[in-house]
Design an enzyme around this catalytic site. Sequence first.
Site, PDB file in Angstrom:
ATOM      1  N   ASP A  76       0.877  -1.161   0.000  1.00  0.00           N
ATOM      2  CA  ASP A  76       0.000   0.000   0.000  1.00  0.00           C
ATOM      3  C   ASP A  76       0.912   1.208   0.000  1.00  0.00           C
ATOM      4  O   ASP A  76       1.906   1.249   0.731  1.00  0.00           O
ATOM      5  CB  ASP A  76      -0.922   0.033   1.214  1.00  0.00           C
ATOM      6  CG  ASP A  76      -2.085   0.980   0.953  1.00  0.00           C
ATOM      7  OD1 ASP A  76      -2.678   0.905  -0.142  1.00  0.00           O
ATOM      8  OD2 ASP A  76      -2.387   1.814   1.820  1.00  0.00           O
ATOM      9  N   GLY A 163       1.122   7.597 -11.816  1.00  0.00           N
ATOM     10  CA  GLY A 163       0.586   8.325 -10.663  1.00  0.00           C
ATOM     11  C   GLY A 163       1.117   9.745 -10.570  1.00  0.00           C
ATOM     12  O   GLY A 163       1.085  10.505 -11.540  1.00  0.00           O
ATOM     13  N   TYR A 164       1.642  10.073  -9.388  1.00  0.00           N
ATOM     14  CA  TYR A 164       2.090  11.441  -9.123  1.00  0.00           C
ATOM     15  C   TYR A 164       3.554  11.674  -9.525  1.00  0.00           C
ATOM     16  O   TYR A 164       4.113  12.718  -9.187  1.00  0.00           O
ATOM     17  CB  TYR A 164       1.927  11.750  -7.622  1.00  0.00           C
ATOM     18  CG  TYR A 164       0.495  11.686  -7.137  1.00  0.00           C
ATOM     19  CD1 TYR A 164      -0.327  12.814  -7.156  1.00  0.00           C
ATOM     20  CD2 TYR A 164      -0.052  10.496  -6.653  1.00  0.00           C
ATOM     21  CE1 TYR A 164      -1.636  12.756  -6.706  1.00  0.00           C
ATOM     22  CE2 TYR A 164      -1.369  10.425  -6.205  1.00  0.00           C
ATOM     23  CZ  TYR A 164      -2.159  11.558  -6.235  1.00  0.00           C
ATOM     24  OH  TYR A 164      -3.456  11.501  -5.799  1.00  0.00           O
ATOM     25  N   ASP A 165       4.168  10.737 -10.238  1.00  0.00           N
ATOM     26  CA  ASP A 165       5.588  10.874 -10.593  1.00  0.00           C
ATOM     27  C   ASP A 165       5.941  12.213 -11.254  1.00  0.00           C
ATOM     28  O   ASP A 165       6.999  12.774 -10.956  1.00  0.00           O
ATOM     29  CB  ASP A 165       6.023   9.721 -11.506  1.00  0.00           C
ATOM     30  CG  ASP A 165       6.280   8.440 -10.726  1.00  0.00           C
ATOM     31  OD1 ASP A 165       6.447   8.517  -9.495  1.00  0.00           O
ATOM     32  OD2 ASP A 165       6.311   7.368 -11.348  1.00  0.00           O
TER      33      ASP A 165
END
Length: 293
Positions: A76, A163-165
Amino acid sequence: MNMKQLEPGSRLVVASHNPGKVWEIKELIAPYGFDAVSAGDLNLAEPEETETTFDGNARLKALAAAGSGLPALADDSGLEIDALDGAPGVYSARWAGPGKDFALAMQRVHDALAEKGAWDGLPPRANFISVLCLAWPTGEHRLFEGRVYGTLRWPPRGGNGFGYDPIFVPDGETRTFGEMEPAAKYAISHRTRAFDAFKRDCLEHVPRTAATGKGGRDLEALDAAARNLSTEAELAKFITHLRDDLARNGTTWSARDLASFLAALESAAASADVPDAEPRWRTLARLLLAASR
Ligand code: IMP
């Protein structure tokens, strides 16, 4: 405590339905000779992440997958932003909405920080965190944590990763994770660090097998990339990967010239199943990949 050990050659369930993460975890455990199978491949239901901590959700997912009778590894993870009191945190995936649209999630991060005036001074501080849980069918389990600290940038930059990369710059770097080559990101990523902790505790006795160069197309990696991208920069990067693949493995593509590729693209588009909320760049990437197969 004497932890039950994983034997070389064990079959392990990677308890995730996120193809980007499954691919990353499989890459990490492959050198130890583990045969990894994803929860999706086993048709295991995806449990709802009802816990409010990373530990809780990782445990919940690993124990659910270990119900299959195999040891299971779950992760997670998320992005914690100091100025937002740790948000989006365990809700990182949910900020992207039902279409898993991370262009939207990054915009939400931008807006929440703008509301607090957090873009005005030094770049806002944030960290990615990953908690891994290894669970056995008996219910026995262990947790391992990794973090990478850095700062946020706007606008998003780079088409690698997921994602937030594109908005995260790790400390000591000038590029975002989205601009870094995958190997450079894995070298320092939160998931790698959590995995290092897992390795120290559970794999020391397992001999590393020589890295075997995978011959042929790495369709799993291409598929994971296509299914995770949200922005036009990520689509552009995906097309670069597809062109590299054509250069290396073009003889195994079913459509080898432009006319047959366009015909394959046409039939992929005609039969496409496009979820309502799917980001359009992802749909295009999926169709391009489908046409090449
Ligand atoms: P979960 O672990 O599947 O609940 O979701 C984690 C979410 O955190 C992902 O969907 C991403 O939004 C974000 N996240 C986790 N790891 C990374 C990473 O390496 N890069 C970018 N975003 C990440």
